[in-house]
Design an enzyme around this catalytic site. Structure first.
Site, PDB file in Angstrom:
ATOM      1  N   TYR A  18       0.847  -1.192   0.000  1.00  0.00           N
ATOM      2  CA  TYR A  18       0.000   0.000   0.000  1.00  0.00           C
ATOM      3  C   TYR A  18       0.882   1.241   0.000  1.00  0.00           C
ATOM      4  O   TYR A  18       1.724   1.407   0.875  1.00  0.00           O
ATOM      5  CB  TYR A  18      -0.916   0.007   1.233  1.00  0.00           C
ATOM      6  CG  TYR A  18      -1.859   1.185   1.263  1.00  0.00           C
ATOM      7  CD1 TYR A  18      -2.927   1.263   0.371  1.00  0.00           C
ATOM      8  CD2 TYR A  18      -1.677   2.232   2.150  1.00  0.00           C
ATOM      9  CE1 TYR A  18      -3.792   2.352   0.378  1.00  0.00           C
ATOM     10  CE2 TYR A  18      -2.527   3.326   2.169  1.00  0.00           C
ATOM     11  CZ  TYR A  18      -3.586   3.382   1.278  1.00  0.00           C
ATOM     12  OH  TYR A  18      -4.430   4.461   1.298  1.00  0.00           O
ATOM     13  N   ASP A  22       9.223   2.836   0.769  1.00  0.00           N
ATOM     14  CA  ASP A  22       8.100   3.500   1.432  1.00  0.00           C
ATOM     15  C   ASP A  22       8.167   3.099   2.900  1.00  0.00           C
ATOM     16  O   ASP A  22       7.786   1.998   3.273  1.00  0.00           O
ATOM     17  CB  ASP A  22       6.792   3.045   0.770  1.00  0.00           C
ATOM     18  CG  ASP A  22       5.561   3.626   1.461  1.00  0.00           C
ATOM     19  OD1 ASP A  22       5.690   4.101   2.612  1.00  0.00           O
ATOM     20  OD2 ASP A  22       4.477   3.575   0.856  1.00  0.00           O
ATOM     21  N   LYS A  76       3.221   9.364   8.992  1.00  0.00           N
ATOM     22  CA  LYS A  76       2.778   8.886  10.318  1.00  0.00           C
ATOM     23  C   LYS A  76       3.575   9.455  11.490  1.00  0.00           C
ATOM     24  O   LYS A  76       3.314  10.565  11.902  1.00  0.00           O
ATOM     25  CB  LYS A  76       2.785   7.355  10.318  1.00  0.00           C
ATOM     26  CG  LYS A  76       1.898   6.795   9.172  1.00  0.00           C
ATOM     27  CD  LYS A  76       1.085   5.629   9.601  1.00  0.00           C
ATOM     28  CE  LYS A  76       0.540   4.823   8.448  1.00  0.00           C
ATOM     29  NZ  LYS A  76      -0.819   5.178   8.076  1.00  0.00           N
TER      30      LYS A  76
END
Ligand code: PMP
Length: 437
Positions: A149, A232, A259
């Site tokens: 993702y 990522d 995050k």
């Protein structure tokens, strides 16, 4: 125990909030990851490791906004930093001094990184990283792992089967390969070397760690054929002070983050060398010759000062031993879950690494998207509901924070033991192959 019945009994106000929300919002919430049947819980407050919902139920959080809040909710130092910034203005319409401070802190932690830019989300960090890679290499295609993702945008669907709403012209430029399959990766990079700008991977894909040699093989193949490697690390940056790349000893060309580095406020970032990020630089224009950069990049909320200040406060607390403590706690919870399953005579895969853990309800070894997909998702949903009924908030990408205690973990494991026992009749009906005894 009737898991679903008990959930309805405990959460009437969340149910009402959900029904009301559905009248204005599809499925009553704005993140598909935060919806679960029969209805999601509507939260009112959080503090440390605790969450309180609109019914007043208290739960121990093992989600932390999908791995964001590494210091838990409302850490005093983070609140102070954010408040201090807010009192001096939320966004000031010009760069602020806090932006380079966070930039320096991050660049220092990433081997090989020299420059960084900030976005309001991990999604946009990946979008920009890919644009930069295309500009730098002069090539158009990208390759990603099935199941990874990288945000909700057209170029990076979870798999080639998830292409609803995505133009064919975009899909043609995205190639897929299985995580943890070095031969497939090498073969793909070699075959498409003349058109491939970058390979983007989550070094730990969701909760699945890389098998020894996989990331190294990717590094070698991309280097050999002039393709950029993007890690990522939006989630995995929490695994050490230098992210998963330090843990596994592989340095990518571009790292994207999000995050934890915004302290609970919207954030994303992408870091690389001066050379790769060069096209973002304004030409050394002298007045009156005002030209734009080769690669454009702007955004009203990029490098939001409150996110920068809060993120800096978080990173300053994250000393190396804090990561070790979190990893120990993660191991305790993974081992405890394995023991609970074994004692209950139930087979399931317990995965994760460091502060991340997960259960996948399958008898198979989980190493990639296809093997993870053999898991029974409904069983996972029942398990989550059962845990929520018992005061544990597990969802999405379960994790522990730096303020999670051994008592919190003990409480969660006890709740897991009882819930697995409650699940047995459901397992017997849905997935009898998972019952050992
Ligand atoms: N990459 C990874 C690995 C993620 O887990 C996420 C979000 N869960 C993203 C990118 C997208 O980040 P954001 O939600 O901040 O856009």
């Amino acid at each position: 125990m009737d898991i679903v019945g008990e959930y309805f009994r405990l959460n009437p106000d969340s149910k009402e909030a959900y029904e009301r929300a559905c009248r204005s919002i599809p499925s009553g919430c704005t993140r598909s990851a935060l919806y679960w049947p029969p209805f999601p819980l509507y939260m009112r407050a959080g503090k440390g490791c605790r969450l309180w919902d609109v019914d007043g139920n208290e739960r121990i959080d093992f989600n932390f906004n999908n791995t964001t809040l590494i210091l838990g909710h409302n850490h005093p130092k983070v609140v102070e930093a954010a408040k201090d910034q807010m009192e001096r203005g939320t966004v000031l319409g010009a760069p602020t001094e806090v932006e380079p401070r966070l930039a320096e802190e991050l660049v220092r932690r990433l081997d090989g990184a020299e420059r960084i830019r900030f976005t309001p989300s991990g999604t946009e960090a990946n979008m920009q990283a890919i644009r930069v890679a295309r500009s730098y290499t002069g090539k158009e295609k990208i390759a990603k792992c099935e199941g990874a993702y990288h945000g909700s945008w057209d170029a990076v669907p979870v798999s080639h089967e998830h292409n609803e709403g995505i133009p064919e012209g975009v899909m043609e430029n995205t190639l897929f390969f299985p995580f943890n399959d070095p031969e497939a990766a090498e073969e793909l990079v070699k075959r498409h070397r003349d058109e491939l700008a970058a390979v983007i991977v989550e070094p730990v894909q969701r909760d699945i760690p890389p098998l020894p040699g996989f990331l190294q093989a990717l590094r070698e193949a991309t280097e050999r054929y002039g393709v950029l490697l993007i890690f990522d690390e939006v989630i995995s940056f929490r695994l050490s002070s230098g992210g998963a790349q330090r843990l596994y000893g592989v340095t990518p060309n571009i790292t994207t983050m999000g995050k934890i580095i915004g302290g609970g406020f919207p954030v994303g970032a992408y870091a690389s060398t001066e050379e790769v990020l060069g096209p973002l630089r304004m030409p050394d224009a002298t007045l009156p010759d005002m030209k734009g950069p080769r690669v454009g990049f702007s955004g009203t909320f990029n490098a939001h000062p409150v996110s920068m200040a809060a993120g800096l406060a978080v990173l300053r607390e994250m000393r190396p031993r804090v990561y070790e403590w979190m990893a120990d706690l993660g191991a305790t919870i993974r081992n405890g879950l394995k023991a609970a399953l074994e004692d209950a005579g139930v087979k399931a895969h317990v995965g994760g690494v460091g502060s991340i853990f997960h259960i996948i309800w399958t008898g198979e070894d989980v190493v990639d998207y296809r093997t993870a997909a053999t898991g029974d998702r409904a069983l996972n949903a029942y398990f989550n509901l059962g845990l929520m009924n018992r005061g544990v908030f597990k969802l999405g990408h379960p994790n522990v924070s730096a303020v999670t205690t051994e008592e919190d973990v003990g409480f969660a494991l006890e709740a897991a033991r009882k819930t697995i026992r409650d699940l047995r009749p459901i397992i017997k009906e849905r997935a009898p192959h998972l019952l050992v005894t």
